[in-house]
Structure formats: C-alpha cells, structure tokens
Design a protein around this motif. Structure first.
Motif, PDB file in Angstrom:
ATOM      1  N   THR A 361      77.119   0.917  38.891  1.00  0.00           N
ATOM      2  CA  THR A 361      76.920   0.180  37.643  1.00  0.00           C
ATOM      3  C   THR A 361      75.460   0.300  37.203  1.00  0.00           C
ATOM      4  OG1 THR A 361      78.696  -1.373  38.120  1.00  0.00           O
ATOM      5  CG2 THR A 361      76.984  -2.118  36.605  1.00  0.00           C
ATOM      6  N   LEU A 362      75.257   0.465  35.885  1.00  0.00           N
ATOM      7  CA  LEU A 362      73.920   0.531  35.295  1.00  0.00           C
ATOM      8  C   LEU A 362      73.763  -0.647  34.342  1.00  0.00           C
ATOM      9  CD1 LEU A 362      73.901   4.352  34.465  1.00  0.00           C
ATOM     10  CD2 LEU A 362      72.584   3.242  36.277  1.00  0.00           C
ATOM     11  N   GLY A 363      72.640  -1.341  34.452  1.00  0.00           N
ATOM     12  CA  GLY A 363      72.433  -2.503  33.596  1.00  0.00           C
ATOM     13  C   GLY A 363      70.960  -2.825  33.424  1.00  0.00           C
ATOM     14  N   VAL A 364      70.690  -3.918  32.730  1.00  0.00           N
ATOM     15  CA  VAL A 364      69.307  -4.335  32.489  1.00  0.00           C
ATOM     16  C   VAL A 364      69.076  -5.726  33.057  1.00  0.00           C
ATOM     17  CG1 VAL A 364      69.089  -2.926  30.413  1.00  0.00           C
ATOM     18  CG2 VAL A 364      69.771  -5.312  30.221  1.00  0.00           C
ATOM     19  N   GLY A 365      67.835  -5.962  33.467  1.00  0.00           N
ATOM     20  CA  GLY A 365      67.453  -7.289  33.917  1.00  0.00           C
ATOM     21  C   GLY A 365      67.357  -8.227  32.721  1.00  0.00           C
ATOM     22  N   SER A 366      68.000  -9.372  32.815  1.00  0.00           N
ATOM     23  CA  SER A 366      67.978 -10.348  31.722  1.00  0.00           C
ATOM     24  C   SER A 366      67.911 -11.745  32.331  1.00  0.00           C
ATOM     25  CB  SER A 366      69.230 -10.186  30.850  1.00  0.00           C
ATOM     26  OG  SER A 366      70.401 -10.383  31.621  1.00  0.00           O
ATOM     27  N   PRO A 410      63.903  -4.105  32.273  1.00  0.00           N
ATOM     28  CA  PRO A 410      63.972  -3.330  33.517  1.00  0.00           C
ATOM     29  C   PRO A 410      65.399  -2.814  33.701  1.00  0.00           C
ATOM     30  CG  PRO A 410      63.905  -5.679  34.010  1.00  0.00           C
ATOM     31  CD  PRO A 410      63.728  -5.549  32.520  1.00  0.00           C
ATOM     32  N   ILE A 411      65.520  -1.596  34.173  1.00  0.00           N
ATOM     33  CA  ILE A 411      66.834  -0.936  34.273  1.00  0.00           C
ATOM     34  C   ILE A 411      67.219  -0.820  35.742  1.00  0.00           C
ATOM     35  CG2 ILE A 411      68.102   1.183  33.755  1.00  0.00           C
ATOM     36  CD1 ILE A 411      65.796   1.476  31.520  1.00  0.00           C
ATOM     37  N   GLU A 427      61.903   1.177  33.287  1.00  0.00           N
ATOM     38  CA  GLU A 427      61.755   0.051  32.367  1.00  0.00           C
ATOM     39  C   GLU A 427      61.466   0.587  30.976  1.00  0.00           C
ATOM     40  OE1 GLU A 427      59.843  -4.055  33.287  1.00  0.00           O
ATOM     41  OE2 GLU A 427      58.246  -2.871  32.317  1.00  0.00           O
ATOM     42  N   ILE A 428      61.958  -0.124  29.963  1.00  0.00           N
ATOM     43  CA  ILE A 428      61.650   0.206  28.572  1.00  0.00           C
ATOM     44  C   ILE A 428      61.202  -1.078  27.875  1.00  0.00           C
ATOM     45  CG2 ILE A 428      64.051  -0.124  27.799  1.00  0.00           C
ATOM     46  CD1 ILE A 428      63.569   2.177  25.818  1.00  0.00           C
ATOM     47  N   GLU A 429      60.213  -0.950  26.990  1.00  0.00           N
ATOM     48  CA  GLU A 429      59.640  -2.110  26.321  1.00  0.00           C
ATOM     49  C   GLU A 429      59.621  -1.870  24.816  1.00  0.00           C
ATOM     50  OE1 GLU A 429      55.203  -3.455  26.303  1.00  0.00           O
ATOM     51  OE2 GLU A 429      56.120  -4.301  28.115  1.00  0.00           O
ATOM     52  N   VAL A 430      59.962  -2.919  24.024  1.00  0.00           N
ATOM     53  CA  VAL A 430      59.989  -2.789  22.578  1.00  0.00           C
ATOM     54  C   VAL A 430      59.289  -3.992  21.951  1.00  0.00           C
ATOM     55  CG1 VAL A 430      62.262  -3.900  22.410  1.00  0.00           C
ATOM     56  CG2 VAL A 430      61.488  -2.376  20.570  1.00  0.00           C
ATOM     57  N   ALA A 431      58.519  -3.734  20.886  1.00  0.00           N
ATOM     58  CA  ALA A 431      57.817  -4.811  20.168  1.00  0.00           C
ATOM     59  C   ALA A 431      58.767  -5.523  19.213  1.00  0.00           C
ATOM     60  CB  ALA A 431      56.628  -4.238  19.404  1.00  0.00           C
ATOM     61  N   VAL A 432      58.605  -6.856  19.103  1.00  0.00           N
ATOM     62  CA  VAL A 432      59.446  -7.658  18.196  1.00  0.00           C
ATOM     63  C   VAL A 432      58.543  -8.549  17.344  1.00  0.00           C
ATOM     64  CG1 VAL A 432      61.454  -7.682  19.736  1.00  0.00           C
ATOM     65  CG2 VAL A 432      59.729  -9.488  19.938  1.00  0.00           C
TER      66      VAL A 432
END
Length: 565
Positions: A361-366, A410-411, A427-432
C-alpha cells in the motif's frame, strides 16, 4: 544484441540469455548453472565469488559471507579480509561474476538486463537492488518479481487458461503470487510473502537437531563449527527429502560427530515454520478474492520446495498435487530472461501481455482528530496493495492549522496505520494561501507504473498551485557516495574464470586436510602440492584434465556420509 535475465538469489544466483526463441541459462566456470551467492577474501586479499568462496567458508568462516540478500537496503556492513562491505556491494560482486560468465561465452552487446527480486521487497530493498546493479557497472531499468518471473516461464509451457498460485520458497525469502491467465494475458492478482523465511531457516532447525544428537549446544559452538554443521544440514535436508531416516557423520573441531535424524523428527521441529508459510498464502487468496477450490494449479519455485513437508502441505491445503515440470532452481532465471525479451519486444514473445501489481500500500502521512480532542498522525492509503499497475488514484486533504502557508506530505509504503511502522520513501511540499484551518483543499494524486516509479502530484484547489515529484527505483545513496563506492568496488578484481575452479579445488583440499587425521593428512598435502606444481608447469597444456584428476583424488577423502537405515 543480448537480452539478459538474472536471478539474484539468497543461496544461489543464475544468469541466462534469450536465444533461438527461448531462455538459455549460462554455466559458470565450474560448468554449473548455479553460482553460490557467497563472497570471500583469500589470504592474499583477492575477492572470490561462488563455489570457491563457499569452500573457503568451511575452513575460515571469517573470510566469507553469505545470505546477505536478507539485509539488502539496510545499513548493515560486514568485514571480511580487512575489507568492509554493504549487502549492495556484495551483491554487485555476484553480479559481476555472473556477467563475466556471460562475456566468456558471448561477444554480443547487451540490449536489456532484467534482475529478479522477491515480490515482497519494499521500496528501500528494490532501490538497493538497483544500486547493486549500478555498482556492478550494469544498466538495469527493470526488476521483475520472482513469482512473476516463474509465471512467465511456466506461461510459455502451460497452454491452458486458468488461475494459478505460485509458491516461491528460496534460501532466504518466501513469496506467494496468484495469477490469472487468459487469451495470452498474464494478470497478477495478488502477492504476499515473508522476507525472512526460507530454506536456510529449515537448515538451521536441522543443524540444531544434529548438534543436540551429538550432545552439543549449537549456540555455544564456534562460528566455524556452526558453518560446518549448517553445510552438513543442507546435505542432510536433501537426503531426508528422499528417505524417511538418514545417518550423518562428519568432522568437527576436536573430532567427528555422527547420529541419525528421521524425517518425522525434522518436520516436527519445523511446525512453526510451516505455519508461517500458510499466512502469506491465505492473505494472497483473500486479496485476490479467490477460493482455494478455484485454483487450477499450484506452481512450486525455489529449491526449498523440494522438501516433502512443503509439498504435502500444498496437497493438503489445496487438494491437488503441485506443478513441478520446470526445475524449481532455474524457473525464476528463465522468467527473467523472458521478461528481458518482452521489454525488448522480441518477436518470439510479442503475443504475451503481462500485468503486474503494486505489492505494498502507498499513502501519505496525515492527521485525524480523536474522540478526546487530541490529534494523531496516521497514514492515509491512496493506492492499496495488489492494485494492478499502471494505476493512478487521488485523495483530497485540507489544511489543519490557521494561517498555514505550506502543507508537507510524507509518502509511505506499508500496511500499518502508524507512519513509524512503514517505509518512508520521500516527501512533497506545496504552498497554500493563508486562511482558517480547513479552508484550503489539496488534491494528491499517486501514479504508479510497471517499473515501480511513483509520481506524486499535489494541487491546491483554490489557485491550482501544483508540485510534482517522481520517486523511482534508483539508488538510495547520493551521487557522491555512489561514485565513491563504485570507484572502490571497480578497483577490486575478481579471480579470472580459469582460476575460480583452481581456487575452489585448493580450498576444498585445505578443508579436507584440516578434517583428516593420520596418514590421510600427508596424502592430501602431497596431492595439493602436486596440484600447485602442475598449475605452474607451463609445459602442461590441458589444465582441465589436471583439475578433473585432482577433483577425483579429493572425492575419496570427502568423509561426509549419508546412509539410509
């Protein structure tokens, strides 16, 4: 152009090439298709791979190392002969040895190389396998799961459509895959496994029984004696696959030990290991939503599947005898060769279509809110294990704090709800835009391809700000460190092919001398001295005959004996 397939195994490794419409396995310097995955450093500092290294392990266990595939992707190192190696570097030396066997028999340029790995290898372990290939100077774009390779090899043999379960029990790892074959399409439905269960674990149990029979404590023995007992246990395990009871006798420090072991005694000691085999099979069947009665055949892969307890378990669980018409030691290598031909679109296999799966399984930390008002970190799955690839899936997430200016994702790879119990692969980061918690929504899309590359895209819904990253199966080391290790490994010269058999015979003679007593010691010493002299005699042109004669000479002193009661 050569199409190469390699089975990089825990116990043995093989190499093959696609010729005349099918896979052809290549023998090593000893004429064997199996090259022991063992690396040693001799007293002169030379690196030795294969049968010679395995022999050296019996006389000087500190000079050799095996089963290093089990620690691929870890930081573990081992020192042999004043040299320190990681598992990737040891694997690279095995790969170099295999490629030298190929190049000794072919001048073709290489078009494709495919290497097998356990289906249950995680992202870190797969990257380590690619790194091993890089350190060996090989360009490898594709790994193939070992059960998938076996399916390809059998698929060209089995003409009927149906549902198949592949049980792959090698020396150090165990994999299970379920495949549906229809109209020339090979669809992998599910995979499961155990990266720390294999034939070596069964040999360990048998070695403990043998030590106990001789009134010895296996754990208290010297490293050298443990190596000798385990080598003897490997042979006894093979014998007990053919008879109900066998005797053993072999030399150990301070004398000789002997005894007998029954098959029932051995199988009773391995009951917990057999139970461990069942769990991955049950999990794969559940994931594939297939009842055992719907399976048309069971395919056995790996030398350890020759044990009667494995075959009896399969027959008992599935109500049918397993399919074993291809040598279980060779089937993965043959499949890897076929995959290389598929990748190169060779006309001989152009009508075959293979679909594979994402084994984890592939997912993201939340984060999520608990009933008590506290917030806890979890992994939110995006692509579930055993999804057919290529695949693309997305999930929406929102900001969790007021005036948040960026969101990091984080992935992870794995099946646990808690991030710390999974493998983090990036990890991927996006500005909001700033705003109250929960106002901004970010869509995260995972796209996973058949080569194991994961593309992650995060898009902010309000302003379409987007970030994209690709996490491919490349080396886990940075370029500087990888270049340093490549340079250091390139400086290590393997013994030439024509010297490998000499080294193996000399190591065997040294072992037999250490084990012998009385007059036999002097006879072996004289024979070894004569062999050295003949190797250095430039007037002797036919060294193959010299080696064959010396091998026959040593055979009469190899005192390991099995006798059926």
């Amino acid at each position: 152009m050569a199409l190469i397939g390699i089975d990089l195994g825990t116990t043995n490794s093989l190499i093959g090439v696609f010729q005349d419409g099918g896979p052809v396995l290549i023998p090593n310097a000893h004429g064997s298709l199996l090259t022991p995955s063992v690396v040693a450093v001799d007293k002169d500092g030379n690196v030795v791979v294969g049968a010679a290294a395995r022999e050296m392990a019996l006389t000087d266990p500190t000079a050799a190392v095996s089963s290093f595939k089990r620690w691929m992707g870890t930081e573990k190192t081992v020192e042999i002969g004043k040299k320190t190696f990681r598992a990737e570097e040891l694997s690279a030396l095995v790969l170099r040895s295999l490629m030298e066997d190929f190049r000794s028999q072919s001048s073709e340029t290489i078009d494709e190389i495919v290497i097998s790995c356990p289906a249950y290898f995680n992202d870190t372990q797969r990257k380590a396998t690619f790194q091993a290939a890089h350190l060996a100077g090989l360009k490898v774009d594709r790994l193939i799961n070992e059960p998938t390779a076996a399916i390809l090899a059998y698929g060209l043999e089995v003409k009927d459509d149906g549902q198949f379960l592949v049980l792959d029990l090698g020396g150090g790892t165990f994999d299970v895959s379920i495949m549906h074959k229809f109209d020339g399409v090979f669809e992998i439905r599910a995979s499961s496994g155990d990266n720390f269960l294999g034939g070596n674990d069964f040999s360990d149990r048998l070695g403990q029984i043998m030590a106990r029979k001789a009134a010895l404590s296996f754990e208290d023995l010297s490293r050298g004696d443990r190596v000798r007992i385990l080598r003897a246990a490997d042979k006894l395990k093979i014998e007990l696959s053919m008879v109900d009871e066998a005797k053993f006798r072999f030399p150990l420090s301070g004398g000789e030990i002997e005894g007998h072991v029954s098959r029932s005694e051995f199988e009773a000691a391995c009951e917990d290991l057999v139970r461990r085999l069942r769990h991955p099979m049950e999990r794969a069947l559940r994931d594939a939503a297939i009842d055992p009665s719907e399976l048309d055949a069971i395919i056995l892969v790996g030398g350890a599947t020759r044990m009667p307890l494995v075959r009896q378990m399969v027959a008992r669980l599935f109500g049918k005898f397993p399919f074993t018409n291809i040598n279980p030691d060779e089937v993965v290598a043959r499949g890897a060769v076929i995959q290389a031909a598929l990748k190169a679109r060779d006309a001989a296999v152009e009508d075959v279509l293979l679909t594979d799966i994402c084994p984890f399984t592939l997912g993201v930390g939340s984060s999520r809110d608990r009933p008590d008002g506290q917030r806890e970190r979890i992994v939110t799955p995006i692509i579930h294990r055993n999804a057919i690839v290529p695949i693309s899936r997305s999930e929406n997430f929102t900001t969790v704090s007021d005036d948040q200016t960026k969101v990091a994702f984080p992935i992870y790879q794995g099946e646990n709800l808690r991030p710390e119990h999974n493998v983090m692969i990036g990890e991927i980061e996006v500005a909001v835009p700033k705003g109250p918690a929960g106002r901004e929504t970010i869509s995260v899309r995972f796209t996973y391809d058949i080569n194991g590359a994961l593309q992650v895209e995060a898009v902010v819904d309000s302003n379409q700000n987007r970030q994209t990253a690709v996490f491919a199966n490349t080396s886990g080391l940075d370029e500087k460190e990888l270049a340093r290790r490549f340079e250091a490994l390139a400086a290590i010269k393997l013994a030439p092919r024509d010297q490998q058999e000499n080294r193996e015979l000399i190591s065997r003679a040294e072992r037999l001398y250490a084990e012998a007593l009385g007059d036999d010691r002097q006879v072996i010493a004289d024979g070894l001295m004569r062999f050295h002299a003949e190797l250095e005699d430039q007037k002797i042109r036919n060294l193959d005959a010299v080696r064959a004669e010396f091998r026959r000479f040593l055979d009469q002193f190899d005192t390991f004996v099995f006798r059926e009661d």
